[in-house]
Design an enzyme around this catalytic site. Structure first.
Site, PDB file in Angstrom:
ATOM      1  N   PRO A  62      58.004 -58.254  24.022  1.00 47.00           N
ATOM      2  CA  PRO A  62      58.015 -58.596  25.438  1.00 47.00           C
ATOM      3  C   PRO A  62      58.521 -57.421  26.268  1.00 47.00           C
ATOM      4  CG  PRO A  62      58.912 -60.388  24.132  1.00 47.00           C
ATOM      5  CD  PRO A  62      58.735 -59.229  23.206  1.00 47.00           C
ATOM      6  N   GLU A  63      57.741 -57.027  27.273  1.00 51.24           N
ATOM      7  CA  GLU A  63      58.108 -55.904  28.111  1.00 51.24           C
ATOM      8  C   GLU A  63      58.606 -56.418  29.455  1.00 51.24           C
ATOM      9  OE1 GLU A  63      55.155 -52.835  28.141  1.00 51.24           O
ATOM     10  OE2 GLU A  63      54.840 -52.923  25.984  1.00 51.24           O
TER      11      GLU A  63
END
Length: 271
Positions: free
Chosen positions: A2-3
């Site tokens: 997850p960015e």
């Protein structure tokens, strides 16, 4: 992983559901995350009232009247708001029981996430102290990148993914922004001009903003706070499309490994 857009999407979804709520209990089903969950944390949080949920880089900062928490989703984690009768999943490691008979569950299959107490001033926490500016803040601009890049021989993609330079520009969004700015990911950071960095900053902001608005990128098992997927992947120009035609000029997209990451680019559009 997850960015920034995935983490910001999670924050925006959870914040209105958590603000003002009391934590009846923190249930630790598995304490062995990237760093062990402190044994005293559940007792310390019992009865705490949530004051805010903010974000710094890819970390979520949960502030309560009994102190703060630093949360990270790890490689493939997610936070989900649900009812107690929602079936538990194998890797639901932490459960916050709220005063309105709702729960927030940290799902972390690889156990690379974290849940750690924060000091009164979060900027002093060792995981936050050396981070660069936020990419959507005014302090991040083309002149800043130009000044920080002088004499750097490392690839520009590695440079903008360095969390000490700017936070949250992960592999997907760096690849996309460089394409839109017309800059090859392997070019030395010190050889990128000021005008090119100004253009790159505009596209970093645009790509991240669009991804946040669309709910993040659907990769592997990333889920939003309500259990649904993001949709930004439908908008990707080059990431994951090596060997396919460029959507702008039709040239076959190429790939090379840069900083131990696969980097797709257009040899015609990017110089």
């Amino acid at each position: 992983m997850p960015e920034l857009p995935e983490v910001e999407t999670t924050r925006r979804g959870l914040a209105p559901l958590l603000n003002g709520r009391s934590i009846r209990a923190l249930e630790v089903r598995e304490a062995r995350l990237r760093w062990p969950v402190p044994e005293a944390l559940p007792e310390h949080l019992a009865g705490a009232r949530v004051q805010s949920l903010t974000r710094r880089a890819k970390y979520l900062l949960l502030d309560t009247d009994r102190g703060g928490l630093l949360l990270h989703l790890g490689m493939s984690g997610s936070l989900r708001h649900c009812t107690p009768d929602t079936p538990l999943r194998r890797h639901d490691h932490l459960i916050w029981h709220l005063d309105n008979n709702r729960q927030v569950r940290l799902h972390d299959p690889r156990r690379f996430g974290c849940c750690l107490p924060l000091p009164a001033d979060p900027t002093h926490h060792p995981l936050l102290a050396d981070l660069g500016p936020e990419p959507l803040d005014a302090a991040f601009d083309g002149d800043y990148l130009f000044r920080r890049s002088r004499s750097r021989r490392s690839p520009v993609k590695v440079f903008i993914m360095d969390q000490a330079i700017v936070v949250g520009v992960g592999n997907i969004y760096a690849t996309e922004a460089l394409f839109l700015a017309g800059i090859r990911p392997g070019r030395a950071a010190g050889r990128v001009t000021r005008a090119e960095y100004e253009r790159l900053v505009l596209h970093i902001r645009a790509v991240l903003t669009e991804a946040i608005e669309q709910g993040g990128t659907t990769l592997r098992d990333f889920l939003r706070e309500d259990g649904t997927h993001g949709y930004f992947r439908q908008s990707l120009h080059v990431y994951g499309r090596a060997g396919e035609p460029c959507l702008t000029c039709g040239t076959t997209l190429q790939t090379r490994r840069i900083g131990q990451r696969a980097s797709s680019y257009c040899p015609n559009c990017q110089k």
